[in-house]
Scaffold this active site. Structure first.
Site, PDB file in Angstrom:
ATOM      1  N   GLU A 193       0.823  -1.211   0.000  1.00 46.00           N
ATOM      2  CA  GLU A 193       0.000   0.000   0.000  1.00 46.00           C
ATOM      3  C   GLU A 193       0.860   1.266   0.000  1.00 46.00           C
ATOM      4  OE1 GLU A 193      -3.398  -0.204   2.496  1.00 46.00           O
ATOM      5  OE2 GLU A 193      -4.116   1.775   1.870  1.00 46.00           O
ATOM      6  N   GLU A 196       2.049   1.657  -3.467  1.00 43.88           N
ATOM      7  CA  GLU A 196       0.928   2.112  -4.299  1.00 43.88           C
ATOM      8  C   GLU A 196       0.641   3.598  -4.061  1.00 43.88           C
ATOM      9  OE1 GLU A 196      -2.899   0.693  -2.962  1.00 43.88           O
ATOM     10  OE2 GLU A 196      -3.611   0.418  -5.021  1.00 43.88           O
ATOM     11  N   CYS A 214      -8.527  -1.990   3.840  1.00 43.77           N
ATOM     12  CA  CYS A 214      -8.355  -3.217   4.633  1.00 43.77           C
ATOM     13  C   CYS A 214      -9.573  -3.548   5.488  1.00 43.77           C
ATOM     14  CB  CYS A 214      -7.093  -3.144   5.493  1.00 43.77           C
ATOM     15  SG  CYS A 214      -6.984  -1.657   6.458  1.00 43.77           S
ATOM     16  N   SER A 234      -7.550   1.779  -2.336  1.00 45.60           N
ATOM     17  CA  SER A 234      -6.337   0.986  -2.558  1.00 45.60           C
ATOM     18  C   SER A 234      -6.763  -0.361  -3.110  1.00 45.60           C
ATOM     19  CB  SER A 234      -5.610   0.784  -1.229  1.00 45.60           C
ATOM     20  OG  SER A 234      -4.659  -0.245  -1.363  1.00 45.60           O
ATOM     21  N   LYS A 273     -15.565  -9.877   8.198  1.00 48.18           N
ATOM     22  CA  LYS A 273     -14.568 -10.755   7.574  1.00 48.18           C
ATOM     23  C   LYS A 273     -15.222 -12.025   7.033  1.00 48.18           C
ATOM     24  CE  LYS A 273     -10.846  -8.337   8.079  1.00 48.18           C
ATOM     25  NZ  LYS A 273     -10.067  -7.915   6.903  1.00 48.18           N
ATOM     26  N   GLU A 276     -16.342 -10.969   3.768  1.00 48.80           N
ATOM     27  CA  GLU A 276     -15.194 -10.732   2.889  1.00 48.80           C
ATOM     28  C   GLU A 276     -14.680 -12.033   2.261  1.00 48.80           C
ATOM     29  OE1 GLU A 276     -11.469  -9.483   4.736  1.00 48.80           O
ATOM     30  OE2 GLU A 276     -11.125  -8.101   3.085  1.00 48.80           O
ATOM     31  N   GLU A 281     -14.203 -12.121  -5.847  1.00 49.12           N
ATOM     32  CA  GLU A 281     -12.897 -11.661  -6.335  1.00 49.12           C
ATOM     33  C   GLU A 281     -11.739 -12.257  -5.554  1.00 49.12           C
ATOM     34  OE1 GLU A 281     -16.188  -9.735  -6.137  1.00 49.12           O
ATOM     35  OE2 GLU A 281     -14.912  -8.891  -4.578  1.00 49.12           O
ATOM     36  N   CYS A 421     -10.499  -1.826  14.583  1.00 52.20           N
ATOM     37  CA  CYS A 421     -10.753  -3.266  14.775  1.00 52.20           C
ATOM     38  C   CYS A 421     -10.896  -3.634  16.247  1.00 52.20           C
ATOM     39  CB  CYS A 421      -9.631  -4.090  14.163  1.00 52.20           C
ATOM     40  SG  CYS A 421      -9.310  -3.699  12.448  1.00 52.20           S
TER      41      CYS A 421
END
Ligand code: SF4
Ligand code: SF4
Length: 495
Positions: A193, A196, A214, A234, A273, A276, A281, A421
């Site tokens: 990241e 990037e 994230c 990102s 999560k 996710e 993808e 988190c």
């Protein structure tokens, strides 16, 4: 009584006078009220137990991969609505009737607020136990930073107790074949990241402001409500999925195991999560990055089922070579942590030297303020304006401002849950929720300070994995395994 009567008052009168009982008998329904399961009068037909504040509740689809509700426990208190609307900015922000799907970003904040325990995570405990018992499977587990400062609460330890190495001992005792560290993957995320971000700053300015990716709750929120900003996200996968993809490629190859026989489990503070890992993808070479997610609470359940008391297990080390982490990887668990870690390594990428002391303890991005702002001065790059935002209702206000007036920031960190988190929807519940978050955050920053290495690029195992597999950040191989794409979900809620 006035001519006009509200529905709520009508129901109160009906329940209080026993008219409902008469009605049920008269229609021959033998005690089963019309209206289907979950209909108000069916749940509150007994005299005197009618709720004082009938406020409704959030809708939860049976297909929701993260959360579910036991209707029999629901007291219609409306606290889930409060969380979903006022904290997460989801409920009330889309038209009714629902168009294509029940809106949910899977954050689990309704779970944290539900006083009767009606809403819970969808459990993966039995599936993980079955995988451990299956001799044909190699079961790998990873532990997220926020879980290391909260799992102890489920075993009677004081809030903010760091139990990372004890958790490793407990997971090994539970029968997992390898125990790796999501903090290692947080360092990996920062390598990708930060590279990037520097690339966008210097060559792809149309992708500035750079938005972090994230947090899966935040990402889905962006896909629902701000699809025009998706190209600013990102492309980095979350640490969980970066590690999952690395385990089923680099690690599988290293230990000579068919990735089809690897079961990847994560211990996460987060219910999103679970959503996710099911994203289309997030698979490479026909292998899903991740297979199961256990929240911090679920891990406590699993350990107790196995008769393992965290207080009595010895400390153990993470397995190598995906187990080393730096202080930067550990602070991912708190709001502002991703930003601070990214700036440390972006500074290194731009200058070739480690950041000065003030950027190693960058207080402007720490703490519980809804939106924090800071400026980092990076030689060769200039001044970088940054915002850090947690709680999606706060994100809504911030992004509406960006849409109306443009962005004064080049980098914006978003975390769905208040506090980041450490305040996730899969964390232990506490009477003093705010105090618990504070103590978990303090524990995380303490771990950073005592870390031998504070910057992701100094992680020796990260250097090893780049040298032997990925090559360098943003290489073709890194793009294949560590980066992802997003889905425009706006039309599922809006015309
Ligand atoms: S999980 Fe989050 S978005 Fe979904 S209903 Fe609960 S509070 Fe709302
Ligand atoms: S918070 Fe729980 S008990 Fe209250 S309305 Fe929502 S689901 Fe029902």
């Amino acid at each position: 009584m006035s001519d006009k009567i509200s529905r709520r008052n009508f129901l109160k009168v009906v329940a209080g006078s026993g008219v409902l009982g008469f009605g049920v008998m008269a229609t021959g329904c033998k005690g089963k009220p019309s209206g289907g399961e979950g209909w108000v009068s069916g749940q509150y037909e007994g005299k005197g137990d009618f709720p004082v504040n009938l406020k409704g509740r959030v809708a939860i689809s049976k297909l929701n991969p993260s959360i579910e509700r036991d209707d029999e426990k629901c007291i219609l208190c409306g606290q889930c609505v409060d969380a979903c609307k006022n904290v997460m900015g989801v409920y009330g922000n889309f038209p009714l009737p629902l168009k294509q799907e029940v809106a949910c970003v899977h954050c689990g904040q309704c779970v944290m607020q539900c006083p009767s325990g009606a809403i819970t995570e969808k459990s993966h405990v039995q599936k993980v136990l079955d995988a451990i018992d299956d001799d044909t499977k190699h079961v790998v587990v990873q532990t997220a930073p926020a879980t290391k400062v909260s799992l102890g609460e489920e075993f009677g330890m004081p809030q903010g107790t760091s139990i990372g190495k004890k958790m490793v001992g407990a997971l090994k005792a539970a029968g997992f074949d390898s125990v790796f560290d999501t903090c290692f993957a947080a360092d990996l995320t920062i390598m990708e990241e930060a590279a990037e971000f520097v690339h966008r700053l210097t060559e792809k300015k149309d992708e500035i402001p750079h938005l972090t990716s994230c947090c899966p709750g935040w990402v889905k929120y962006c896909e629902y409500f701000y699809p025009e900003l998706m190209h600013n996200l990102s492309t980095c996968k979350s640490p969980q999925n970066m590690l999952g993809a690395t385990i089923k490629s680099f690690y599988a190859n290293k230990v000579g195991i068919d990735p089809a026989n690897i079961v990847n489990v994560s211990i996460m503070p987060c219910t999103a999560k679970k959503f996710e890992i099911a994203r289309e993808e997030l698979q490479v070479d026909d292998q899903r990055d991740m297979d199961f997610v256990l929240t911090t609470r679920e891990l406590a359940v699993l350990l107790k089922k196995k008769g393992i008391n965290l207080n009595n297990v010895p400390d153990e080390e993470y397995d190598s070579v995906l187990g080393e982490s730096t202080g930067a990887g550990r602070i991912f668990g708190a709001t502002g942590g991703v930003t601070e870690a990214a700036v440390r390594t972006a500074y290194y990428f731009a200058t070739g030297t480690n950041p000065p002391a003030d950027l190693l303890s960058w207080t402007p991005v720490r703490g519980m303020k809804a939106v924090k702002e800071a400026t980092a001065s990076i030689p060769g790059v200039g001044s970088v304006n940054i915002a850090v935002c947690h709680g999606l209702e706060n994100a809504r206000k911030l992004l509406d401002g960006v849409k109306a007036n443009g962005s004064k920031w080049q980098f914006i960190e978003f975390m769905a849950c208040p506090g980041g988190c450490i305040g996730g929807g899969g964390q232990p519940k506490a009477m003093d929720a705010i105090g618990a978050k504070q103590k978990r955050i303090e524990a995380i920053y303490k771990e950073d300070v005592v870390s031998e290495k504070r910057c992701s690029h100094d992680n020796g195992e990260i250097q090893f994995v780049y040298k032997n597999f990925f090559g360098k950040p943003l290489s073709e191989k890194a793009e294949k395994y560590l980066h992802t794409t997003f889905v425009d979900r706006h039309s599922r809620l809006f015309d």
